[in-house]
Design a protein around this motif. Structure first.
Motif, PDB file in Angstrom:
ATOM      1  N   ARG A 127      -7.229  59.391 -30.149  1.00 54.68           N
ATOM      2  CA  ARG A 127      -5.903  58.806 -30.295  1.00 54.68           C
ATOM      3  C   ARG A 127      -5.392  59.113 -31.692  1.00 54.68           C
ATOM      4  N   PRO A 128      -4.088  59.347 -31.843  1.00 56.20           N
ATOM      5  CA  PRO A 128      -3.549  59.679 -33.156  1.00 56.20           C
ATOM      6  C   PRO A 128      -3.737  58.530 -34.139  1.00 56.20           C
ATOM      7  N   VAL A 129      -3.928  58.877 -35.392  1.00 56.27           N
ATOM      8  CA  VAL A 129      -3.983  57.882 -36.449  1.00 56.27           C
ATOM      9  C   VAL A 129      -2.984  58.271 -37.522  1.00 56.27           C
ATOM     10  N   GLY A 130      -2.726  57.325 -38.411  1.00 58.78           N
ATOM     11  CA  GLY A 130      -1.738  57.585 -39.439  1.00 58.78           C
ATOM     12  C   GLY A 130      -2.321  58.344 -40.614  1.00 58.78           C
ATOM     13  N   GLY A 169     -11.066  57.125 -33.558  1.00 58.15           N
ATOM     14  CA  GLY A 169     -10.390  57.201 -34.841  1.00 58.15           C
ATOM     15  C   GLY A 169     -11.368  57.409 -35.990  1.00 58.15           C
ATOM     16  N   TYR A 170     -11.023  56.888 -37.163  1.00 54.41           N
ATOM     17  CA  TYR A 170     -11.938  56.949 -38.289  1.00 54.41           C
ATOM     18  C   TYR A 170     -13.078  55.962 -38.073  1.00 54.41           C
ATOM     19  N   GLY A 171     -14.225  56.331 -38.593  1.00 52.53           N
ATOM     20  CA  GLY A 171     -15.393  55.465 -38.544  1.00 52.53           C
ATOM     21  C   GLY A 171     -16.300  55.821 -39.703  1.00 52.53           C
ATOM     22  N   PRO A 221      -4.824  53.097 -37.991  1.00 53.27           N
ATOM     23  CA  PRO A 221      -4.307  53.713 -36.762  1.00 53.27           C
ATOM     24  C   PRO A 221      -2.792  53.810 -36.827  1.00 53.27           C
ATOM     25  N   GLU A 222      -2.229  54.809 -36.160  1.00 52.61           N
ATOM     26  CA  GLU A 222      -0.777  54.939 -36.097  1.00 52.61           C
ATOM     27  C   GLU A 222      -0.206  53.740 -35.342  1.00 52.61           C
ATOM     28  N   LEU A 223       0.652  52.974 -36.000  1.00 52.99           N
ATOM     29  CA  LEU A 223       1.103  51.707 -35.422  1.00 52.99           C
ATOM     30  C   LEU A 223       1.815  51.891 -34.093  1.00 52.99           C
ATOM     31  N   GLY A 224       2.523  52.990 -33.941  1.00 51.72           N
ATOM     32  CA  GLY A 224       3.263  53.204 -32.705  1.00 51.72           C
ATOM     33  C   GLY A 224       2.398  53.566 -31.513  1.00 51.72           C
ATOM     34  N   ARG A 225       1.085  53.773 -31.748  1.00 46.43           N
ATOM     35  CA  ARG A 225       0.202  54.194 -30.655  1.00 46.43           C
ATOM     36  C   ARG A 225      -0.888  53.164 -30.371  1.00 46.43           C
TER      37      ARG A 225
END
Length: 427
Positions: free
Chosen positions: A12-15, A51-53, A125-129
């Motif tokens: 999933r996309p992240v910011g 995402g990031y970890g 995380p990208e807030l819109g996703r």
């Protein structure tokens, strides 16, 4: 034994733009604020479930420090750049829990061009996703605020109160850089510890080189994980998963076999008595885990009262409740097969009614989960919802088997085999 990633990889996309630049900026920020990362760990999107970890560069042993976050690096209503304003307007905010001040702090810092927290935000995380159910409807009003509500629910921490402080208001929530990077699984291998000067993430299991480091967000069923964090653990990984039987469903199961108005009134009287004891309620649920009944006392009391002979119920009411010691308080998964037949019958029919509330049966979902192509054709949200339902149904079917139910359950009306008299009494 090292803990392996338990969730399917999520892309999933992240910011924050370019991954390497975002991580480098965050690590530089960590050094400036005194956030100490062990040389044995790395922040990465590779080798993580979502995402990031954080991944082990070298093998880690239980008790080793993974990172330490100084309290000055925590983002809260007290450390943000508008802390003075939030303190002056504390009364107007009417938020003794601290959630609203934190949200306002984040709204300000996210939109401030020179915020000291910008490198930290780059790994969010990208807030819109966000995938929380609250974003399934297309709602646009106060969109950023709503997105931050979901993010704070998912990524914030609350320092536990000391035992002597249990009567106080809970500590306000705060954001903990580095700690909120870690993903969650039930069988986690790290735990956050609080001390006066810093917060420390410590390994609780051996972690092999290249394996992901997992924190825990608490003992949460899949329906709680999807609601608060936007993901689930695929079956059978979530050992904390549960299934609910609504309390009113047990009442419905008892009422469905009554033949006369007198029988129905008697059951309603017993239900009212249980309500008075605060064992049941119109909005409550009996919670069944994979290895235990989390509401064992309430379920045992309900089965006992609804199933006891009329004379025994009259005596119970006359003496205003039970003595303090009751063997039924210890109702567990393993002793369900030894319950009285009337208790097992009532519990079985309650499970059947609960299963009827689902649109599909267990076999259909087993086939869907076993068909990789069909499963891959589902949207992310459909996959998560399927995992939630499937885990619940497995628990319910196991419970059904323990009560004497046989075979896969079809959507037939339960209770057809009941006697014509008041169905669940021992008389």
């Amino acid at each position: 034994m090292a803990t392996r990633a338990k969730r399917r990889r999520v892309t999933r996309p992240v910011g924050g733009g370019d991954d390497a630049d975002s991580v480098a900026g965050f690590l530089s920020w960590c050094r400036r604020v005194g956030l100490e990362l062990s040389p044995k760990v790395a922040v990465s999107r590779r080798g993580t479930v979502a995402g990031y970890g954080m991944v082990a560069r070298e093998s880690v042993q239980p008790g080793e420090l993974l990172f330490a976050v100084p309290r000055a690096a925590l983002l809260s209503q007290y450390t943000c750049s508008i802390s003075g304003l939030l303190e002056r307007e504390r009364g107007a905010l009417q938020s003794p829990s601290g959630w609203v001040p934190l949200l306002l702090a984040l709204l300000h810092e996210l939109q401030a061009p020179s915020s000291r927290w910008s490198p930290y935000f780059a790994l969010w995380p990208e807030l819109g996703r966000l995938e929380h159910p609250m974003f399934c409807p297309k709602v646009r009003s106060l969109e950023l605020y709503h997105q931050l509500v979901a993010l704070v629910m998912a990524y914030s921490f609350q320092e536990p109160l000391e035992e002597e402080e249990d009567e106080k208001e809970p500590n306000p929530p705060l954001m903990v850089p580095a700690a909120d990077i870690l993903n969650h699984i039930a069988n986690h291998n790290a735990n956050l510890e609080y001390s006066p000067n810093c917060l420390r993430m410590v390994a609780t299991q051996p972690i092999l080189k290249g394996h992901e480091i997992f924190n825990t967000y608490g003992q949460m069923a899949n329906w709680q994980l999807i609601h608060m964090y936007g993901f689930v653990e695929p079956y059978p990984d979530n050992t904390d998963d549960t299934a609910d039987i609504q309390m009113v469903t047990v009442r419905e199961a008892a009422l469905q076999g009554t033949q006369t108005e007198a029988d129905r009134q008697q059951l309603c009287e017993r239900w009212d008595y249980l309500c008075k004891l605060e064992m049941v309620g119109e909005e409550g649920a009996f919670v069944i885990g994979r290895e235990e009944v989390l509401t064992g006392e309430e379920l045992a009391a309900t089965l006992k009262v609804l199933c006891m002979p009329a004379e025994e119920f009259r005596e119970l009411k006359d003496q205003d409740g039970w003595d303090d010691e009751r063997e039924e308080d210890s109702l567990t998964i393993t002793n369900i097969p030894q319950l009285k037949e009337s208790w097992r019958r009532l519990l079985r029919d309650s499970v059947l009614l609960t299963l009827q509330a689902y649109a599909t049966d267990l076999k259909t979902e087993q086939e869907l989960l076993g068909n990789e192509e069909a499963y891959a054709g589902l949207s992310w949200r459909e996959q998560q919802a399927l995992q939630v339902r499937y885990g619940q149904k497995v628990i319910l079917h196991r419970l059904l088997a323990l009560t004497g139910g046989a075979g896969p359950v079809t959507h037939t009306r339960p209770g057809q085999e009941l006697d014509s008299k008041l169905p669940f009494t021992d008389a």
